[in-house]
Structure formats: C-alpha cells, structure tokens
Design an enzyme around this catalytic site. Structure first.
Site, PDB file in Angstrom:
ATOM      1  N   HIS A 146       0.816  -1.217   0.000  1.00  0.00           N
ATOM      2  CA  HIS A 146       0.000   0.000   0.000  1.00  0.00           C
ATOM      3  C   HIS A 146       0.852   1.270   0.000  1.00  0.00           C
ATOM      4  O   HIS A 146       0.334   2.362   0.220  1.00  0.00           O
ATOM      5  CB  HIS A 146      -0.954   0.009   1.205  1.00  0.00           C
ATOM      6  N   TYR A 187      17.218   2.501   3.203  1.00  0.00           N
ATOM      7  CA  TYR A 187      17.512   1.857   1.928  1.00  0.00           C
ATOM      8  C   TYR A 187      18.672   2.514   1.199  1.00  0.00           C
ATOM      9  O   TYR A 187      19.146   1.997   0.183  1.00  0.00           O
ATOM     10  CB  TYR A 187      16.291   1.918   0.992  1.00  0.00           C
TER      11      TYR A 187
END
Length: 496
Positions: A171, A257
């Site tokens: 989502h 990340y």
C-alpha cells in the site's frame, strides 16, 4: 459466486479484519468461503470470532472457517493471501538488536538492510512450503497474493521457485499518492499518478491534477512549505530535490535503503522526526507492533464489540486484494500498482527482478503497462537494491552462507557503516540467534557458533541514535492512543 479464499497468517488481526471487510463489501462475494489459518491458535481464535461476528451482524451467507492445519485451509482455494511474519516479534527484535551492535541503525528492517535480508531467509523457507501445499491441494491455477515482506524477495522466490502464480501487493503507492494530494492541498480523487520502480523504492514519474501535469517546482515547494511534512519527511524531500522525483516510502523506510542518511549517528537526528515511529525512529516499527500486540491482547472485547457495527458504514479501503479479486471474477476493470516479474516492463531494470508498476486487472488477469523507463538516478538506486535482493533470495533458497554474507556486504546502508569482517561476524550472530527459523542453514550453524567463540571484531551495546522504549498499556491509555491493531495487527504482517 462460490469460491474459496485462504489467508495464511490470519493471526495478524487488524490487517486480516481489513482484508476480510473489504472482501465482504463486494456484493457478488457473499456466498464465498474465507478460510483463516495461523500457527498461533489463540490469535486465530480471536480473529475468527471477529470475522464471524461481522458476517453474522450483517446477515451474510459467507462461510468462515479457521484451522491451524494449513493444508486443510488451502484445500480447494482459488485465492491465497500470505500475510505472515516468520519468527514473529522475537526474530524481529534480533533483526534490530544485533545489527545495532555493529552500528547499523534501522527504523524498520523489513525490505533490505541486515534485518530485511534475515527476514527473507526466514520467510522464503516457509513460503516454499506454502507453495508446495498450494500446488498440491488448492484449486488448479490458484493465485497467491503476497502481502508479506520483504515483498520483492518473497515474490521473486514464489515465482521462480514456488511454481505458483503470484502477485505482490503493497500500500506504499496509495499512501504516497494520498500524501501528495495533501501536500498540494487538492482532493486525492482529482490527482492521477504513474508510479514505477521496485517495492519501497517506487517513484512518482508523473503526477497530474485535473489532467494537468504537476511540475517539479510546485511539488517541491508544496512539501518544503507544508507545516507537517517539512518536519516529518526530510529524507524524502532531500531525495526529491536531488533526484527530481518523489519516493513512495516513508521517511524512516527510505532512510534505511540508502547509504547517505543513517551512516553517522550524529547525523541521524538531522534527518528524522520523532513524532511518530514511521519517520525514522530506531527500531520504530518493532516498538509499534509490540505495543499493538500488547494492547490488542488486553482490549480484545472492545475489538469484538466494534466488529458488531454494520458494514453499510464501512468504507472499503484501497488495499489491492479485494479489488483484484473483484476484477478477476466480475470483469470490472481495476487499475493499481503491482509487484510482478519485470520481463521488460521497466526497460532499464533487469528482466528477472520484481518490479512494482502500473497494471490493469480484468477477467483476462493482471496486465502490466510495458515500456516504462526510469530516470537514471532512480534506476541506479533500484539496481543496487535489486542486486542485493537477488543474492538474498538465492541465499534463502540454497542455504549458501557466503552468498548471504555477500548480500549483506553489498547492502547500501550496511556497506556505508561496516567493514567486511564486521559483516561476516554480524551475519554469524544473526544465524545463530535465529537458527530455529532457518532450516536451510542447519548445516552452517555449528561452524558459526565456533567462530563466535573467538570474535575478530569488537561490538558495543548500543540502543541506536533515536530509540524509544516500548510503552505499557497504562502509558498508552494515558496518552490516549487506542488504535491497537489498526492496519497491522499483532506484528505478523509488517508494513508494505
């Protein structure tokens, strides 16, 4: 219509309730069966009571079954949803705690980085067992809808090695779309997006308001001047400024990340906000899920009572699952962003990797929009992660310890912090701590134990640059935070 949906890991109570409520809002699905399965009998009993109450109160004919026997739950299923977290909060705590000893400060640790790679080792081993059962007892051609993280590696393993038709669902794109509309101060239904990349590193390549393209300057100004987002989304805004494109993921997710924002402890506070876990707090999602689990177990009667509300007042969410099933079964077209094997959909990412990109669903299946080319900086960031994902997925399949260590070594954030010797020792620690969930590494555990008896690098007892304590139920009550299990339940389903 009459068919069967199985939810594996249904003990993720809040998330399962959301998925089931969405499904029950489709009129044609009233007479289907929803089979719930989980290894935790207590959680399974709680969620089955909640879903059965929703069905009963609304006078539906839907059949709800619950069993700890996974094969029984999968027998005859046309659709399977995977929402598991293998190892639960115990293993999740190791994913955060052990890398901290080596200076690796993660907010979530569920996608790549040290925590995400270990999460994949646990999850893929179990996922292949799920796939075996699906092949053997589910309806022929059954579709697996994977919600479990790490999304790319799990979906990659299911497609390449599980022998099951699989789509990965998250989502993040919808949440970012909603946030962009808020930043621009326009209704979400007046904005359209094209978003593409890899899961959790997906980029809004085209944003339109009432059909007119939103220029880069307008978007950047909207975020920099927003009274809330300017404080909460410093990493995302900085990446937007330097790349020219906004990323789907939250500040905390995105910061782990990349190699630039969490590599020096004294710098971390400059890039995060502590007003909510998702904006960069050390181990923030672990704290959040732990508090939700404790709250739910205490306040279950309240959740059961809330399940007695009529579905007429329930607004179906934009989670993809129910909309995909509706499109496949009725032919009503649904457009979303899906995780599938690339095969040329994105021209400058590897053909074998798992991408997240726009697609349309109807009775003919999930049909992706091909020919997307990412901007160079976005592609470069994605390609680094794809290489880590590929090694991590292969290590989970083969039990190759060297390949796992090489995957962790090449992770952007770990590589910005750790030496090779530190990576080798950290992975040994993680393997030993999580051995009971890692059957493919059973052959390697004794040697790792021996190596740890004579450590080559010194570690430290560090709680991270921005760690908060897990609050008690009493503290949560006094803070007025009574949203336990909202969205993600007991921590068995981590954020997509």
């Amino acid at each position: 219509m009459s068919f069967k949906i199985t939810i594996i890991g249904a003990g993720s109570v809040g998330f399962t309730k959301k998925l089931c409520s969405d499904i029950l809002k489709v009129p044609e699905f009233e007479e289907i069966e929803i089979a719930l399965t989980d290894i935790n009998a207590q959680n399974l009993e709680m969620i089955s009571q909640i879903i059965r109450r929703i069905v009963q109160v609304n006078g539906l004919k839907t059949r709800i079954t619950a069993t700890t026997d996974r094969r029984l739950a999968l027998t005859g299923a046309r659709y399977v949803m995977n929402v598991v977290r293998i190892g639960g909060l115990e293993a999740f705590a190791d994913d955060i705690r052990i890398p901290l000893k080596y200076g690796v400060d993660q907010c979530v640790g569920d996608t790549i980085c040290a925590g995400g790679l270990m999460y994949a080792q646990r999850g893929i081993s179990a996922l292949l067992e799920f796939c075996k059962d699906i092949r053997e007892v589910a309806e022929p051609g059954a579709l697996l809808l994977n919600y479990a993280n790490p999304m790319a590696m799990m979906t990659w393993a299911a497609i390449e090695h599980g022998g099951v038709s699989t789509v990965g669902l998250c989502h993040g794109v919808q949440n970012g779309h909603r946030q962009i509309a808020r930043a621009l101060d326009v209704p979400m239904d007046e904005t359209d997006i094209i978003c593409s990349g890899i899961n959790h590193q997906t980029w809004y390549l085209d944003i339109r308001h009432k059909g007119q393209k939103v220029p880069f300057d307008r978007l950047l100004t909207a975020f920099e001047r927003h009274p809330v987002f300017a404080k909460q989304e410093k990493v995302r805004i900085d990446v937007l400024k330097r790349f020219g494109y906004y990323s789907t993921e939250s500040n905390g997710h995105l910061s782990e990340y990349l190699p630039w924002y969490r590599k020096r402890p004294e710098e971390i506070q400059n890039w995060i906000s502590m007003d909510d876990w998702i904006h960069g707090e050390t181990g923030g999602y672990l704290r959040y899920t732990t508090e939700n689990r404790n709250w739910f177990e205490t306040d279950f009667p309240t959740f059961l009572e809330e399940a007695g509300q009529p579905l007429s007042g329930y607004a179906r969410t934009d989670e993809h699952a129910s909309h995909i099933l509706e499109a496949l079964e009725t032919g009503r077209v649904y457009r979303g962003h899906f995780n599938v094997k690339n095969d040329g959909v994105i021209t400058n990412l590897p053909a074998d990797c798992i991408i997240e990109s726009p697609g349309f669903v109807d009775r003919f299946g999930i049909n992706m929009v091909a020919g997307v080319t990412l901007p160079d900086a976005c592609a470069a960031t994605c390609n680094v992660s794809v290489s880590v994902q590929r090694m991590g997925m292969k290590a989970a399949i083969t039990g190759d310890v060297d390949l796992l260590k090489q995957a962790v070594l090449h992770d952007p954030l770990v590589g910005a912090i750790c030496t090779p010797e530190e990576v080798w020792q950290m992975v040994d620690e993680l393997l030993v701590a999580q051995a009971k969930w890692l059957p493919q590494y059973a052959h390697a555990i004794p040697a790792a134990v021996e190596r740890l008896k004579s450590p080559k690098v010194t570690t430290r007892d560090w709680q991270g640059a921005a760690r908060l304590s897990v609050r008690s139920i009493e503290e949560l009550r006094s803070a007025g935070q009574k949203k336990a299990a909202e969205g993600h339940g007991l921590g068995t389903k981590v954020m997509g």
